[in-house]
Design an enzyme around this catalytic site. Structure first.
Site, PDB file in Angstrom:
ATOM      1  N   ARG A 105      38.610  30.046  33.872  1.00 44.35           N
ATOM      2  CA  ARG A 105      39.366  29.367  34.944  1.00 44.35           C
ATOM      3  C   ARG A 105      38.790  27.979  35.192  1.00 44.35           C
ATOM      4  NH1 ARG A 105      38.486  34.279  38.494  1.00 44.35           N
ATOM      5  NH2 ARG A 105      40.096  35.761  37.868  1.00 44.35           N
ATOM      6  N   ARG A 149      38.625  49.851  45.264  1.00 46.99           N
ATOM      7  CA  ARG A 149      38.481  48.406  45.399  1.00 46.99           C
ATOM      8  C   ARG A 149      39.893  47.809  45.396  1.00 46.99           C
ATOM      9  NH1 ARG A 149      37.972  43.952  40.980  1.00 46.99           N
ATOM     10  NH2 ARG A 149      37.467  42.206  42.323  1.00 46.99           N
ATOM     11  N   ASN A 202      38.161  51.370  40.598  1.00 45.54           N
ATOM     12  CA  ASN A 202      38.553  49.968  40.557  1.00 45.54           C
ATOM     13  C   ASN A 202      39.614  49.845  39.465  1.00 45.54           C
ATOM     14  OD1 ASN A 202      38.792  47.237  40.228  1.00 45.54           O
ATOM     15  ND2 ASN A 202      36.609  46.828  39.983  1.00 45.54           N
ATOM     16  N   HIS A 206      35.598  38.259  46.029  1.00 44.50           N
ATOM     17  CA  HIS A 206      34.208  38.711  45.835  1.00 44.50           C
ATOM     18  C   HIS A 206      33.561  39.072  47.167  1.00 44.50           C
ATOM     19  CE1 HIS A 206      33.968  36.057  41.961  1.00 44.50           C
ATOM     20  NE2 HIS A 206      34.225  37.313  41.629  1.00 44.50           N
ATOM     21  N   GLU A 265      28.635  46.160  44.274  1.00 43.28           N
ATOM     22  CA  GLU A 265      29.899  46.294  45.007  1.00 43.28           C
ATOM     23  C   GLU A 265      30.293  47.766  45.163  1.00 43.28           C
ATOM     24  OE1 GLU A 265      31.074  43.237  42.102  1.00 43.28           O
ATOM     25  OE2 GLU A 265      32.587  42.658  43.571  1.00 43.28           O
TER      26      GLU A 265
END
Ligand code: ADP
Length: 396
Positions: free
Chosen positions: A237, A89, A7, A178, A382
């Site tokens: 965020r 990923r 990743n 996601h 994941e």
């Protein structure tokens, strides 16, 4: 089969060496500060180690990882030849990819085309693939996309109400992120429910957070959008705001588009409202010490999750299970309790005692026995999805 899961971020590289058939993880770690100086945090054979080591580019970082896996006290394989495939990923697959794919030149050129949609992430992901191909030229690479699971959303949910040409010409629409986590968690819940036409809402609550409505195994709507900025209030965020705020700030504070983007992505959310931290634990601690702003921050965070749950329950025409996952979802019982409280009218009844239980397992039910809706805590994985997709494509 041994799969190396990578990743790659702009200055970081996360990795796991695993066996997809059993889910066994032989080693995992993180290279940080690539291009600055270089730091490796590694775990294998039950031991954690840290070292500072020069990593001018991602190439040296991958070389450090391969050396760490094959030598010294951290050695788990004799040679890099034992790695049979590499799973990557990838953040943005746009409308090109609705499932994982074996990486070839066409895939790389499509990912390059998508860079404007993910300017920070896709270049790092592409770089990871190109370097892996260079260092391990005979091994297949597989791309697993954060957006792919959401490609089943209907147009009525993924379109924005802006002129249609901007969807056609510039790809302005909701993509969602996601996806591997929403897939993994909703699939676990679906198996546990064991019923046709299951209606599941997944709350992935980490630093980045999103909610997803999953009907019969398919994503029908999700809270993140063209970028990961839309939706829930996150660590730094803002999530949903009136788009008019942007033009207002640009005028009032003489900010450029780049400055507003940075403000909404890096300075807002838990950090911006609390003035304390983007880490929820610190905001909870301040709230417990009587800090009013911290209390408002937590209430905002929970109200927004609740708003999405109710909206998605409406869209799904009911809800069989609500799932909590990621750092906050898996660990913060306070947030789970506040999100679910008041939703008893929808058949959502949390069991306070079960909710506080800290034992970790693949799937934990925290609803009361009388609750019509199941409430699950499901640790996400994941990397396992990436390794399994890699295995399935490579062995085919
Ligand atoms: P990322 O999106 O970076 O992968 P994580 O899934 O690791 O994020 O989640 C990080 C968030 O989880 C942080 O806000 C952190 O405060 C929160 N978190 C982790 N453990 C706890 C806990 N025990 N209680 C409350 N929040 C927690």
């Amino acid at each position: 089969m041994l799969v190396l899961v990578l990743n790659a971020g702009s200055s970081s590289l996360k990795y796991q060496l695993m066996k997809p058939e059993s889910g066994e993880v032989l080693a995992s770690g993180l290279c940080e500060r690539i291009g600055i100086d270089g730091k490796l945090v590694h775990e294998s054979l039950g031991k954690k180690s840290k070292k500072e080591i020069d990593m001018p580019t991602h190439k040296e970082a991958i070389e450090v990882v391969l050396e760490t896996l094959t030598s010294g006290e951290t050695k788990v394989i004799d040679s890099i030849d034992e790695i049979e495939a590499i799973g990557h990923r990838v953040v943005h697959g746009g409308e090109y990819f609705n499932s994982s794919v074996i990486v070839d030149d066409d895939v790389i050129s499509k990912l390059k085309e998508l860079i404007p949609l993910a300017p920070l992430h896709n270049p790092a992901n592409i770089m990871g693939m190109e370097i892996a191909k260079e260092i391990l030229p005979t091994k297949p690479n597989v791309a697993v996309f954060d957006t792919a699971f959401h490609q089943t959303m209907p147009a009525s949910n993924y379109m924005y109400a802006v002129p249609y040409e901007d969807y056609k010409d510039h790809g302005v629409r909701k993509y969602g992120f996601h996806g591997t986590s929403h897939y993994y968690v909703s699939n676990k819940a679906k198996e546990a429910l064991n019923k046709d036409d299951s209606k599941i809402i997944v709350c992935h609550l980490g630093n980045g957070s999103s909610v997803c409505a999953v009907r019969d195994g398919k994503s029908i709507d999700t809270s993140m959008g063209l970028t990961p900025l839309e939706g829930l209030m996150m660590g730094t965020r803002s999530g949903d705001i009136d788009p008019g705020v942007m033009a207002y700030l640009m005028e009032k504070k003489n900010m450029s588009a780049e400055e507003v983007t940075n403000y909404l992505n890096k300075k807002s959310g838990l950090l911006g409202v609390s003035g304390i931290s983007s880490d929820l634990r610190e905001v909870i601690e301040a709230c417990e010490n009587g800090d009013e702003r911290a209390k408002t921050t937590i209430d905002m965070k929970c109200n927004r999750i609740k708003k999405y749950i109710c909206s998605y329950a409406g869209m799904l025409e009911g809800v069989d299970a609500i799932c909590f996952t990621a750092g906050i979802g898996e660990n913060a019982d306070l947030i789970r309790e506040k999100v679910c409280s008041g939703l008893e009218f929808m058949g959502i009844e949390v069991d306070t005692h079960k909710n506080k239980d800290r034992t970790s397992c693949d799937i934990k039910e925290i609803n009361k026995d009388t609750s019509k809706t199941k409430i699950f805590v499901i640790p996400t994985n994941e990397e396992l999805v990436i390794a399994q997709d890699t295995y399935n494509l490579v062995k085919a």
